[in-house]
Design a protein around this motif. Structure first.
Motif, PDB file in Angstrom:
ATOM      1  N   ASP A 246      -2.148   4.009  -9.825  1.00 14.98           N
ATOM      2  CA  ASP A 246      -3.196   3.798  -8.363  1.00 14.98           C
ATOM      3  C   ASP A 246      -2.191   2.762  -7.886  1.00 14.98           C
ATOM      4  N   HIS A 247      -0.950   2.828  -8.062  1.00 15.44           N
ATOM      5  CA  HIS A 247       0.490   1.630  -7.175  1.00 15.44           C
ATOM      6  C   HIS A 247       1.272   2.883  -6.719  1.00 15.44           C
ATOM      7  N   VAL A 248       2.213   2.468  -6.473  1.00  8.02           N
ATOM      8  CA  VAL A 248       3.309   2.713  -5.590  1.00  8.02           C
ATOM      9  C   VAL A 248       4.204   1.228  -5.084  1.00  8.02           C
TER      10      VAL A 248
ATOM     11  N   GLY B 266      18.752  -9.316   0.469  1.00  8.95           N
ATOM     12  CA  GLY B 266      19.182  -8.387  -0.624  1.00  8.95           C
ATOM     13  C   GLY B 266      18.066  -7.375  -0.767  1.00  8.95           C
ATOM     14  N   ASN B 267      17.486  -6.913  -1.924  1.00 13.41           N
ATOM     15  CA  ASN B 267      16.300  -6.093  -2.462  1.00 13.41           C
ATOM     16  C   ASN B 267      15.617  -6.300  -2.280  1.00 13.41           C
ATOM     17  N   TRP B 268      13.936  -7.033  -1.310  1.00 11.87           N
ATOM     18  CA  TRP B 268      12.653  -6.879  -1.023  1.00 11.87           C
ATOM     19  C   TRP B 268      12.154  -5.879  -1.946  1.00 11.87           C
ATOM     20  N   LYS B 269      10.962  -6.126  -2.812  1.00 11.30           N
ATOM     21  CA  LYS B 269       9.877  -5.001  -3.429  1.00 11.30           C
ATOM     22  C   LYS B 269       8.865  -5.200  -2.419  1.00 11.30           C
ATOM     23  N   ILE B 270       8.263  -3.880  -1.565  1.00 13.14           N
ATOM     24  CA  ILE B 270       6.964  -3.879  -1.018  1.00 13.14           C
ATOM     25  C   ILE B 270       6.200  -3.040  -2.646  1.00 13.14           C
ATOM     26  N   LYS B 271       4.664  -3.117  -3.011  1.00 11.66           N
ATOM     27  CA  LYS B 271       3.773  -3.139  -3.180  1.00 11.66           C
ATOM     28  C   LYS B 271       2.940  -2.750  -3.032  1.00 11.66           C
ATOM     29  N   VAL B 272       2.181  -1.496  -2.826  1.00  6.20           N
ATOM     30  CA  VAL B 272       0.804  -0.645  -2.467  1.00  6.20           C
ATOM     31  C   VAL B 272       0.030  -0.602  -3.446  1.00  6.20           C
TER      32      VAL B 272
END
Length: 666
Positions: free
Chosen positions: A380-382, A479-485
């Motif tokens: 239920d997430h990405v 740099g590498n940021w993370k996006i989570k839904v």
């Protein structure tokens, strides 16, 4: 604070309010005015809203208003978005978007010129261009009457720059340029002189040296900064659309280019009158495009103010294409374009209006993520990576879009390379002292995931990261940021878009591109995909980062009269230009746009990219690479009034990449 704001305020206006307009270079609370693009709840509310906002403390002034239109532009002091104004917003407005604020100059109001009045008969076709750079004295835009050069075909220019240094230019007892008092910002220049005001034709004659025009001085003395360069985006587009020599006469195939001029009977654009709207420099320096919509809306209204009963057709090329937005045909500016082409439909004494947009150049830009939770068994997430460059001088924005229903449990989280997070449930941290050791410091102020906003039948989450260039105070990491839904229900779709930040032509801003990365796909599938090459591109299947669905953010509506042009390679049949953006749009209330309407030539071959057309001086040409060269070609073909003959049509037209197929250049 955001929860108390009127529901009609868009995410960027909310961001600006929360960050106290700190990233707006020219914003001064006492003197600057906000520029707002307003959509009313229904046509006919304009009068009520104008009266409600008429208090002196708001300092509100409006662009053109009509009882038949739901849209208007507004400039007002910051007090106009404070609590004392909220009732007016809630009662009358469905959506309002922020454009780049401006600082008004004090010029005493005079009589408004009737733009449709003209001593010389106008051409039945009016060409409008909204862009950057109008070389009105160049040879390709000379007006010929019975074989004699009689001045410029440019009937009017509106320079939207609002600057204390940008004032009417004294010419003896007269001036060159005047304030457009119905819009009340920038300067406008007409072809014909009137008592007290010098026109473009006479201005050109003032810079005549023997038998030539001193174009350098002509533009420099007039204060057109873009024209100091050898080339400009607007000059190229204007020449492709309405230059004396059509694009097909410049192409080298088996024979050298013919360079033959167009014929007015089959190519009316080659002698048509032109009205040009010059974008403000401040908007061009900010490449995100999120602050420009109000200027575009005013620009189209300005062009249409030149129309009278002698003009039967108007074609307008709009050189604007944000990468953000709902991408389902329902953005506020798309609704405005739909309203305009529906009204100006060639009946009831109105001219036929056609508006042309480029598909965009972000097919390979890695700026779009698409995820669908197919079944309850799926997560239920990405999560994916947002890669931000170092020493970036501009704000970076990303948007997450979902349909509103069943998204109440969705939470968006942004995590920095160093592990610090911001959740849409709480929003970015306000400014304040850093926590004492050993606590981990929070993200810089105003950086993070903002609370969602309902926008039509969509819900949008805005993510913002401040410039990563070193400066005073805390600076975001690159740099590498993370996006989570998280909290995605089965059967629901997530779309994410990055706002472009790479600089526009002739702009040196230090801005750099950010983009998305699917780290899992890169680790497990990229090597194999790199060995699969078909249709001119490497395989990207299975990645969250999608090349499809990358169309121009204001080109996703499917309505007659608004045309979207993609690009193809002339020497490679059925092969689109590598960068040309593709559909489909997201599902929405309007008929689904599958892709661009047609593809026009944008590259002669893989080795020789771009379309050759005029620069900022007579006789100068250069190659512009991108679908910006496709839209004016389509406009020129439609203006010609001939049926469009497609070649190399897709197997099942229309398709996502080339629409109904390729068209020969005009």
């Amino acid at each position: 604070m955001a929860e108390e704001l009127p529901r009609c305020f868009d995410p960027y206006l909310r961001y600006a309010i929360r960050s106290e307009f700190k990233n707006f270079e020219v914003f001064d609370e006492q003197e600057s005015k906000l520029f707002l693009f307003v959509e009313l709840k229904h046509a006919g509310l304009a009068g009520d809203f104008v009266r409600a906002m008429s208090r002196d403390i708001f300092g509100a002034e409006f662009g053109l208003t009509s009882p038949n239109s739901r849209h208007l532009t507004m400039r007002a002091y910051k007090r106009a978005i404070k609590p004392e104004s909220f009732r007016a917003w809630n009662d009358n407005v469905s959506r309002v978007e922020l454009s780049l604020p401006l600082k008004p100059t004090a010029i005493e109001k005079g009589a408004q010129r009737v733009r449709s009045a003209s001593a010389a008969a106008p051409t039945s076709l009016l060409v409008g261009v909204i862009d950057d750079g109008c070389p009105f004295a160049a040879a390709q835009f000379v007006k010929w009457t019975a074989g004699v050069a009689t001045g410029t075909r440019v009937r009017g220019i509106w320079d939207q720059n609002e600057d204390p240094a940008r004032a009417p230019i004294p010419v003896g007892p007269d001036v060159f340029g005047e304030k457009p008092f119905d819009f009340n910002y920038g300067l406008e220049f007409f072809r014909e002189s009137v008592p007290g005001v010098v026109g473009l034709n006479d201005w050109i004659q003032l810079h005549k040296r023997v038998n030539t025009i001193d174009e350098d001085s002509c533009y420099a003395d007039a204060g057109f900064k873009t024209l100091k360069h050898q080339r400009s985006h607007g000059a190229h587009v204007m020449d492709v659309l309405a230059g004396r020599i059509p694009p097909s006469a410049r192409i080298a195939r088996r024979d050298p280019p013919s360079w033959n001029p167009g014929h007015p009977l089959t190519d009316p654009a080659c002698e048509a009158d032109i009205v040009f709207v010059q974008f403000p420099e401040s908007c061009l320096r900010d490449a995100t495009g999120v602050w420009l919509k109000g200027y575009v809306a005013d620009g189209i209204e300005y062009i249409m103010s030149f129309v009278d009963s002698r003009i039967t057709n108007v074609v307008i090329n709009v050189s604007y294409g944000p990468t953000t937005g709902s991408h389902d045909g329902t953005s506020e500016l798309e609704d405005k374009l739909r309203e305009l082409v529906t009204y100006y439909d060639g009946t009831s004494g109105n001219p036929k209006l056609d508006i042309f947009l480029s598909a965009g150049n972000t097919y390979l830009g890695e700026g779009h993520v698409r995820f669908v939770r197919q079944t309850m068994a799926d997560p239920d997430h990405v999560e994916w990576t947002w890669r931000l460059p170092p020493d970036n001088t501009v704000l970076c924005f990303a948007e997450i879009w979902m349909k509103t229903n069943h998204t109440d449990s969705v939470i968006v989280t942004l995590t920095s390379p160093g592990g610090r997070s911001s959740s849409s449930a709480t929003g970015p941290a306000p400014p304040g002292p850093p926590p004492p050791p050993p606590a981990v410091p929070a993200l810089p102020p105003y950086t993070g995931a903002y609370a969602p906003v309902d926008w039509g039948d969509n819900r949008v989450w805005l993510i913002a990261v401040e410039p990563t260039i070193a400066g005073a105070g805390m600076v975001p990491e690159h740099g590498n940021w993370k996006i989570k839904v998280e909290g995605i229900e089965a059967g629901h779709e997530v779309h994410a878009y990055v706002a472009r930040t790479d600089p526009n032509m002739n702009m040196r801003t230090g801005a750099k591109r950010s983009y998305f990365v699917d780290a899992g796909w890169e680790a497990g599938r990229a090597a194999e995909a790199g060995c699969t090459y078909a249709g001119g591109e490497f395989d990207k299947s299975g990645s969250l980062v999608s090349r499809l669905g990358t169309l121009n953010g204001i080109g996703t509506d499917s309505v007659a009269g608004v045309h979207v042009a993609g690009g193809y390679i002339l020497s490679a049949p059925k092969r689109k230009s590598p960068y040309s953006s593709a559909g489909p749009a997201r599902p929405g209330p309007h008929p689904l746009r599958v892709g661009p309407d047609y593809a026009l030539f944008c590259d002669e071959s893989y080795a020789l990219q771009g379309v050759c057309a005029g620069g900022n001086r007579s006789g100068a040409v250069f190659r512009l690479v991108g679908t910006s060269a496709a839209a004016p070609q389509l406009a020129r073909l439609v203006a010609g009034g001939q049926p469009l003959t497609v070649h190399d049509a897709p197997a099942s037209p229309p398709d996502e990449k080339r629409g109904w197929g390729d068209l020969d250049p005009p």
